[in-house]
Design a protein around this motif. Structure first.
Motif, PDB file in Angstrom:
ATOM      1  N   LEU A  21      -9.496  -0.184  16.095  1.00  0.00           N
ATOM      2  CA  LEU A  21      -8.193   0.248  16.671  1.00  0.00           C
ATOM      3  C   LEU A  21      -8.343   1.850  16.964  1.00  0.00           C
ATOM      4  O   LEU A  21      -7.169   2.366  17.771  1.00  0.00           O
ATOM      5  N   GLN A  22      -9.278   2.598  16.477  1.00  0.00           N
ATOM      6  CA  GLN A  22      -9.331   4.063  16.893  1.00  0.00           C
ATOM      7  C   GLN A  22      -8.072   4.673  16.371  1.00  0.00           C
ATOM      8  O   GLN A  22      -7.343   5.507  17.149  1.00  0.00           O
ATOM      9  N   THR A  23      -7.653   4.427  15.114  1.00  0.00           N
ATOM     10  CA  THR A  23      -6.485   5.015  14.722  1.00  0.00           C
ATOM     11  C   THR A  23      -6.638   6.433  14.307  1.00  0.00           C
ATOM     12  O   THR A  23      -7.878   6.643  13.898  1.00  0.00           O
ATOM     13  N   SER A  24      -5.467   7.283  14.108  1.00  0.00           N
ATOM     14  CA  SER A  24      -5.562   8.638  13.769  1.00  0.00           C
ATOM     15  C   SER A  24      -6.099   8.843  12.304  1.00  0.00           C
ATOM     16  O   SER A  24      -6.069   7.778  11.631  1.00  0.00           O
ATOM     17  N   PRO A  25      -6.586  10.000  11.919  1.00  0.00           N
ATOM     18  CA  PRO A  25      -7.132   9.939  10.654  1.00  0.00           C
ATOM     19  C   PRO A  25      -6.048   9.627   9.404  1.00  0.00           C
ATOM     20  O   PRO A  25      -6.816   8.732   8.367  1.00  0.00           O
ATOM     21  N   SER A  26      -5.010   9.922   9.694  1.00  0.00           N
ATOM     22  CA  SER A  26      -3.941   9.413   8.449  1.00  0.00           C
ATOM     23  C   SER A  26      -3.722   8.059   8.471  1.00  0.00           C
ATOM     24  O   SER A  26      -3.691   7.663   7.578  1.00  0.00           O
ATOM     25  N   VAL A  27      -3.603   7.497   9.540  1.00  0.00           N
ATOM     26  CA  VAL A  27      -3.430   6.030   9.676  1.00  0.00           C
ATOM     27  C   VAL A  27      -4.639   5.479   8.969  1.00  0.00           C
ATOM     28  O   VAL A  27      -4.486   4.341   8.346  1.00  0.00           O
ATOM     29  N   THR A  28      -5.781   5.767   9.492  1.00  0.00           N
ATOM     30  CA  THR A  28      -7.103   5.297   8.976  1.00  0.00           C
ATOM     31  C   THR A  28      -7.202   5.442   7.248  1.00  0.00           C
ATOM     32  O   THR A  28      -7.424   4.316   6.667  1.00  0.00           O
ATOM     33  N   LEU A  29      -6.739   6.472   6.805  1.00  0.00           N
ATOM     34  CA  LEU A  29      -6.817   6.639   5.364  1.00  0.00           C
ATOM     35  C   LEU A  29      -5.602   5.655   4.680  1.00  0.00           C
ATOM     36  O   LEU A  29      -5.839   4.858   3.712  1.00  0.00           O
ATOM     37  N   PHE A  30      -4.522   5.362   5.404  1.00  0.00           N
ATOM     38  CA  PHE A  30      -3.360   4.521   5.077  1.00  0.00           C
ATOM     39  C   PHE A  30      -4.061   3.212   5.034  1.00  0.00           C
ATOM     40  O   PHE A  30      -4.140   2.380   3.984  1.00  0.00           O
ATOM     41  N   LEU A  31      -4.890   2.362   6.143  1.00  0.00           N
ATOM     42  CA  LEU A  31      -5.030   1.263   6.221  1.00  0.00           C
ATOM     43  C   LEU A  31      -6.229   1.051   5.121  1.00  0.00           C
ATOM     44  O   LEU A  31      -6.429  -0.215   4.584  1.00  0.00           O
ATOM     45  N   VAL A  32      -7.131   2.121   4.917  1.00  0.00           N
ATOM     46  CA  VAL A  32      -8.238   1.733   3.896  1.00  0.00           C
ATOM     47  C   VAL A  32      -7.585   1.461   2.615  1.00  0.00           C
ATOM     48  O   VAL A  32      -7.982   0.805   1.965  1.00  0.00           O
ATOM     49  N   GLY A  33      -6.439   2.311   2.035  1.00  0.00           N
ATOM     50  CA  GLY A  33      -5.599   2.022   0.952  1.00  0.00           C
ATOM     51  C   GLY A  33      -4.955   0.668   0.850  1.00  0.00           C
ATOM     52  O   GLY A  33      -5.182  -0.007   0.024  1.00  0.00           O
ATOM     53  N   LEU A  34      -4.316   0.268   2.240  1.00  0.00           N
ATOM     54  CA  LEU A  34      -3.744  -0.945   2.090  1.00  0.00           C
ATOM     55  C   LEU A  34      -4.760  -2.024   2.135  1.00  0.00           C
ATOM     56  O   LEU A  34      -4.299  -3.258   1.310  1.00  0.00           O
ATOM     57  N   GLY A  35      -5.733  -1.849   2.898  1.00  0.00           N
ATOM     58  CA  GLY A  35      -7.028  -2.858   2.629  1.00  0.00           C
ATOM     59  C   GLY A  35      -7.232  -3.179   1.190  1.00  0.00           C
ATOM     60  O   GLY A  35      -7.486  -4.301   0.730  1.00  0.00           O
ATOM     61  N   GLY A  36      -7.595  -2.001   0.250  1.00  0.00           N
ATOM     62  CA  GLY A  36      -7.939  -2.103  -0.777  1.00  0.00           C
ATOM     63  C   GLY A  36      -7.174  -2.839  -1.877  1.00  0.00           C
ATOM     64  O   GLY A  36      -7.209  -3.759  -2.724  1.00  0.00           O
ATOM     65  N   VAL A  37      -5.465  -2.588  -1.496  1.00  0.00           N
ATOM     66  CA  VAL A  37      -4.684  -3.257  -2.370  1.00  0.00           C
ATOM     67  C   VAL A  37      -4.514  -4.762  -2.115  1.00  0.00           C
ATOM     68  O   VAL A  37      -4.524  -5.665  -2.944  1.00  0.00           O
ATOM     69  N   SER A  38      -4.557  -5.140  -0.741  1.00  0.00           N
ATOM     70  CA  SER A  38      -4.520  -6.356  -0.481  1.00  0.00           C
ATOM     71  C   SER A  38      -5.801  -7.225  -0.889  1.00  0.00           C
ATOM     72  O   SER A  38      -5.654  -8.439  -1.225  1.00  0.00           O
ATOM     73  N   GLY A  39      -6.880  -6.694  -1.112  1.00  0.00           N
ATOM     74  CA  GLY A  39      -8.079  -7.090  -1.630  1.00  0.00           C
ATOM     75  C   GLY A  39      -7.809  -7.478  -3.094  1.00  0.00           C
ATOM     76  O   GLY A  39      -8.769  -8.238  -3.606  1.00  0.00           O
ATOM     77  N   LEU A  40      -6.760  -6.822  -3.839  1.00  0.00           N
ATOM     78  CA  LEU A  40      -6.492  -7.064  -5.265  1.00  0.00           C
ATOM     79  C   LEU A  40      -5.543  -8.143  -5.444  1.00  0.00           C
ATOM     80  O   LEU A  40      -5.458  -8.821  -6.557  1.00  0.00           O
ATOM     81  N   MET A  41      -4.858  -8.351  -4.256  1.00  0.00           N
ATOM     82  CA  MET A  41      -3.543  -9.161  -4.607  1.00  0.00           C
ATOM     83  C   MET A  41      -3.864 -10.602  -5.118  1.00  0.00           C
ATOM     84  O   MET A  41      -3.177 -11.119  -5.988  1.00  0.00           O
ATOM     85  N   PRO A  42      -4.890 -11.397  -4.543  1.00  0.00           N
ATOM     86  CA  PRO A  42      -5.065 -12.685  -5.089  1.00  0.00           C
ATOM     87  C   PRO A  42      -5.152 -13.065  -6.667  1.00  0.00           C
ATOM     88  O   PRO A  42      -4.690 -13.855  -7.044  1.00  0.00           O
ATOM     89  N   ASP A  43      -5.674 -11.714  -7.189  1.00  0.00           N
ATOM     90  CA  ASP A  43      -5.933 -11.783  -8.508  1.00  0.00           C
ATOM     91  C   ASP A  43      -4.631 -11.568  -9.361  1.00  0.00           C
ATOM     92  O   ASP A  43      -4.875 -11.326 -10.596  1.00  0.00           O
ATOM     93  N   LEU A  44      -3.567 -11.303  -8.905  1.00  0.00           N
ATOM     94  CA  LEU A  44      -2.240 -11.437  -9.546  1.00  0.00           C
ATOM     95  C   LEU A  44      -2.130 -12.662 -10.476  1.00  0.00           C
ATOM     96  O   LEU A  44      -1.079 -12.706 -11.056  1.00  0.00           O
ATOM     97  N   ASP A  45      -3.028 -13.553 -10.283  1.00  0.00           N
ATOM     98  CA  ASP A  45      -2.853 -14.779 -10.902  1.00  0.00           C
ATOM     99  C   ASP A  45      -3.642 -14.799 -12.133  1.00  0.00           C
ATOM    100  O   ASP A  45      -3.951 -16.013 -12.800  1.00  0.00           O
ATOM    101  N   ILE A  46      -4.333 -13.940 -12.626  1.00  0.00           N
ATOM    102  CA  ILE A  46      -5.183 -13.846 -13.834  1.00  0.00           C
ATOM    103  C   ILE A  46      -4.812 -14.776 -14.890  1.00  0.00           C
ATOM    104  O   ILE A  46      -3.559 -14.717 -15.182  1.00  0.00           O
TER     105      ILE A  46
END
Ligand SMILES: [Zn+2]
Length: 208
Positions: A21-46
């Motif tokens: 999407l060629q986002t700005s550096p700050s949005v890119t950083l935000f999306l990287v963090g958001l992707g990481g959190v989303s990648g952890l969400m399914p395991d809230l069922d441990i």
């Protein structure tokens, strides 16, 4: 797959979407963090079997809940005004406090309820849905509903609402992509996984 691997794969997904999407550096950083959190969400069922013990899995749950609390506080600071701002920051810190005490599964339920209360107080649908997700996950058996298509659709609703609220393009696809990447990494076809995921619940409880 362990939590770190899931977070890295989720972050990578966010990075790829930001680049496309060629986002700005700050949005890119935000999306990287958001992707990481989303990648952890399914395991809230441990597993409930881990109840009472601090394991690596619990640390993953704890970290995810801490990040959610922080996001709530930061979000309120930037997006809300006056009373709602302080209310949001207060509830965000409350979530952080509860999360830091998580040693047992019922603490996750309480975290979910706190997020739910935050959602209603701030009148934010995505937070309300996220609260419901966390509460449901805390009662689900491991690798069941949060690891199914039903879970993907539910999380997709949270993501769509979050993108609308923030008005940042790429949020929806990052959350959804990060979440789906977790399920793919948990599939039985990968040699590292002894168990698969019950992708087609409630229609079929077959592990894939
Ligand atoms: Zn998993």
């Amino acid at each position: 797959m362990n939590g770190t691997t899931h977070a890295v794969i989720g972050s990578t997904t966010g990075f790829v979407i930001a680049n496309s999407l060629q986002t700005s550096p700050s949005v890119t950083l935000f999306l990287v963090g958001l992707g990481g959190v989303s990648g952890l969400m399914p395991d809230l069922d441990i597993d409930g079997k881990l109840r009472g013990k601090i394991t690596l899995s619990h640390k993953v749950i704890q970290l995810s809940a801490l990040i959610i609390g922080m996001m709530m506080a930061v979000y309120s600071f930037f997006e809300k005004a006056e009373n709602e701002r302080w209310l949001g920051i207060g509830i965000g810190f409350l979530v952080i406090l509860i999360a830091s005490l998580i040693k047992q599964r019922h603490m996750l339920t309480i975290t979910g309820v706190a997020v739910l209360v935050g959602g209603f107080s701030l009148d934010e649908l995505w937070l309300i849905l996220l609260g419901i997700f966390i509460v449901m996950a805390s009662f689900s058996s491991h690798r069941s509903y949060t690891h199914s298509i039903v879970g993907v659709v539910f999380f997709g609703c949270i993501a769509a609402n979050l993108e609308t609220t923030l008005g940042i393009k790429g949020v929806f696809f990052t959350c959804l992509g990060g979440y789906i990447s977790h399920l793919l990494a948990d599939l039985k076809i990968l040699p590292v996984n002894k168990r698969g995921v019950k992708l087609f619940l409630p229609l079929s409880s077959k592990e894939v």
